[in-house]
Design an enzyme around this catalytic site. Structure first.
Site, short mmCIF file in Angstrom:
data_model
loop_
_atom_site.label_atom_id
_atom_site.label_comp_id
_atom_site.label_asym_id
_atom_site.label_seq_id
_atom_site.Cartn_x
_atom_site.Cartn_y
_atom_site.Cartn_z
CD GLU A 1 -7.95 -10.12 0.83
OE1 GLU A 1 -7.71 -10.53 1.82
OE2 GLU A 1 -8.86 -9.15 1.30
CG ASP B 1 -5.08 -6.69 3.99
OD1 ASP B 1 -4.55 -6.18 3.87
OD2 ASP B 1 -6.14 -6.23 4.23
CD GLU B 2 -9.86 -3.84 3.25
OE1 GLU B 2 -10.79 -3.39 2.95
OE2 GLU B 2 -8.81 -3.31 4.35
CB VAL B 3 -3.99 -4.19 -3.56
CG1 VAL B 3 -2.57 -3.14 -4.06
CG2 VAL B 3 -3.27 -5.08 -2.44
CD GLU C 1 -3.21 -0.77 1.44
OE1 GLU C 1 -4.10 -0.13 1.18
OE2 GLU C 1 -3.95 -2.50 0.78
#
Ligand SMILES: *[C@@H]1O[C@H](CO)[C@@H](O)[C@H](O)[C@H]1NC(C)=O
Ligand SMILES: *[C@@H]1O[C@H](CO)[C@@H](O)[C@H](O)[C@H]1NC(C)=O
Ligand SMILES: *[C@@H]1O[C@H](CO)[C@@H](O)[C@H](O)[C@H]1NC(C)=O
Length: 500
Positions: free
Chosen positions: A346, A294-296, A233
């Site tokens: 993920e 996660d959550e890229v 991130e």
């Protein structure tokens, strides 16, 4: 992990109804007798059994004895016991501790001794006149799951070191044994890595202090604590002096001046990560590293022409493939460091090739499948699973929401015994977007206790009324110990009257 293999000369034993209802988490086996003994704070001692593997001079235990003596009786002076009374024989003034499985320095094995001292402390009760008692009690105890963690997030808000250390204490009261430190994220990067250029702004000095304390924190917690990194991130890494690490975002044909996730198309990125994780591996002596994943957000990658060109060259038509390529390369690098790793689900969902000993942390409640189904699929593929999805403590709803967390059964999925054995435990998560040191404690406690008991106690310990009574008492005990734990219903604690 050994559980409570501590042989306590339970001359002692447990308490009357009021004390027994304060036990949290509930032991695997307990029998409380109708025989009570008086404890005299002035004379009370912890002592090592002659056959104990650890003996006086074992600093960790000596220190634990001192701590629990204070927790039990406070550090003040007490009226002399009245030996002239009619039943002096009923006084018990020694707790004999025999450590069977662990020598003094064998972390984290001594954890089980601390757990026993905690149980002992919860069995002591005090009469209205202020006399301390303990009932004769027989206990056999061990944790149902070996990984019982709490995640704290120091990237969205600063948490003072004292807050983190205090949390470790309360974790021990709850028999949690893993501190998962979500140290950095895209909001801030409060870790001063040697791998980048050193800076000396006040902000970075603070970063350094937090980073440097990591080692002692692990020692204090006596736990396999590990650090979470989310290097994919965007973050202040760019400002911290690692040029080229993050992807420049584009607005039309021109760079917009902002940055996105780590640039997976450059060799220099992997050179940096290699040095960086080597350093992380030595700063944090624990076996496990959390690699995130996660959550890229793909928006920035999508806008950047050189990322697009790289994808074309690699034959990727989906940004998930690019993400997988990055994670895969990172995992290959970290594999050389003799560490185990944990990743968010993920990485599994996107079918990244991972080593068979990888632990996969389940955090999504519904997608791509319901979390129990996800656990089923992960264990079916032979990986170990860690459950967090139903245990996001940062989310608050009106009412006793600890009950929903308490009712979760981590093995409620279709699968073989081997599959069930692959569920190593769970973690309560306290994400920090709306949490800092002003509200952390009441939001954590006693709600996290619901998860602590679910991970410690037998699958048959599910009676809600019984849990409510004990958790209410335990919350009062936390207050007595100086923890600002929030109420779980209408009511009061005895010491609230003593204080006023
Ligand atoms: C502890 O012992 C007392 C009597 O000494 C008894 O009244 C009480 O019920 C006992 N507590 C429990 C939980 O059995
Ligand atoms: C990056 O490394 C790979 C493999 O070592 C090599 O084939 C490639 O040419 C390198 N790319 C650049 C831009 O140096
Ligand atoms: C509790 O676990 C045991 C195995 O450890 C299992 O046989 C039993 O069915 C479980 N009971 C419940 C209510 O889940």
């Amino acid at each position: 992990m050994a559980g409570c293999r501590l042989w306590v000369s339970l001359l002692l034993a447990a308490a009357l109804a009021c004390a027994a209802t304060a036990l949290w988490p509930w032991p695997q086996y307990i029998q409380i007798y109708h025989r009570r003994y008086t404890l005299y704070p002035n004379n009370f001692q912890f002592r090592y059994h002659a056959d104990s593997a650890a003996q006086a001079g074992c600093v960790v235990l000596d220190e634990a004895f001192r701590r629990y003596r204070n927790l039990l009786f406070g550090s003040g002076s007490w009226p002399r016991p009245n030996f002239a009374r009619r039943h002096p024989m009923l006084g018990k003034n020694v707790l004999v501790v025999a450590v069977i499985t662990a020598e003094c320095n064998e972390f984290p094995n001594l954890e089980s001794v601390e757990n026993c001292l905690e149980t002992f402390s919860q069995l002591v009760w005090k009469s209205a006149e202020g006399t301390f008692f303990i009932n004769k009690t027989k206990i056999e105890d061990f944790p149902r799951f070996r990984h019982r963690g709490i995640l704290l997030d120091t990237s969205r808000h600063y948490l003072p070191l004292s807050t983190i250390l205090d949390t470790l204490d309360v974790m021990a009261y709850n028999k949690f044994n893993v501190f998962h430190w979500h140290l950095v994220d895209d909001s801030s990067f409060p870790y001063k890595q040697e791998a980048s250029r050193p800076r000396d702004t006040p902000q970075e000095m603070w970063n350094w202090v937090v980073g440097a304390k990591a080692l002692s924190l692990c020692a204090v917690s006596h736990s396999p604590c590990f650090v979470a990194e989310k290097p994919l991130e965007k973050s202040s890494l760019e400002e911290l002096g690692v040029p080229g690490l993050l992807t420049p975002c584009y607005s039309g044909p021109h760079p917009s001046g902002t940055f996105g996730p780590v640039n997976p198309s450059l060799n220099s990125t992997y050179d940096f990560m290699s040095t960086f994780f080597l350093e992380i591996s030595s700063v944090f002596p624990d076996f496990y590293l959390h690699l995130g994943g996660d959550e890229v957000d793909f928006t920035c990658w999508r806008s950047n022409p050189s990322i697009q060109a790289f994808m074309k060259k690699k034959g990727f038509d989906d940004f998930k493939q690019l993400e997988s390529f990055y994670i895969q390369t990172l995992l290959d690098i970290v594999s050389d460091y003799d560490k185990g790793y944990v990743v968010w689900q993920e990485v599994f969902d996107n079918k990244v090739k991972i080593r068979p000993d990888t632990i996969i942390q389940v955090w999504r409640e519904e997608a791509p499948v319901a979390y129990m189904k996800e656990v089923e699929q992960i264990t079916k593929a032979g990986f170990r699973a860690l459950l967090s999805a139903p245990w996001y403590l940062n989310r608050v709803t009106y009412g006793p929401d600890w009950k929903d967390m308490y009712k979760v059964e981590p093995l409620a999925f279709h699968g073989t015994t081997e599959q069930k054995d692959l569920v190593i435990g769970g973690e309560a998560c306290m994400w920090g977007e709306y949490v800092d040191s002003t509200n952390l404690v009441p939001r954590l406690w006693p709600r996290a206790g619901a998860i602590a008991e679910r991970l410690w106690s037998s699958n048959l310990t599910t009676n809600m009324d019984f849990a409510f009574r004990r958790l209410s008492h335990f919350r009062c005990e936390l207050l007595r110990r100086g923890v600002q734990a929030e109420p779980i219903s209408v009511g009061y604690c005895e010491q609230e009257f003593e204080q006023s």
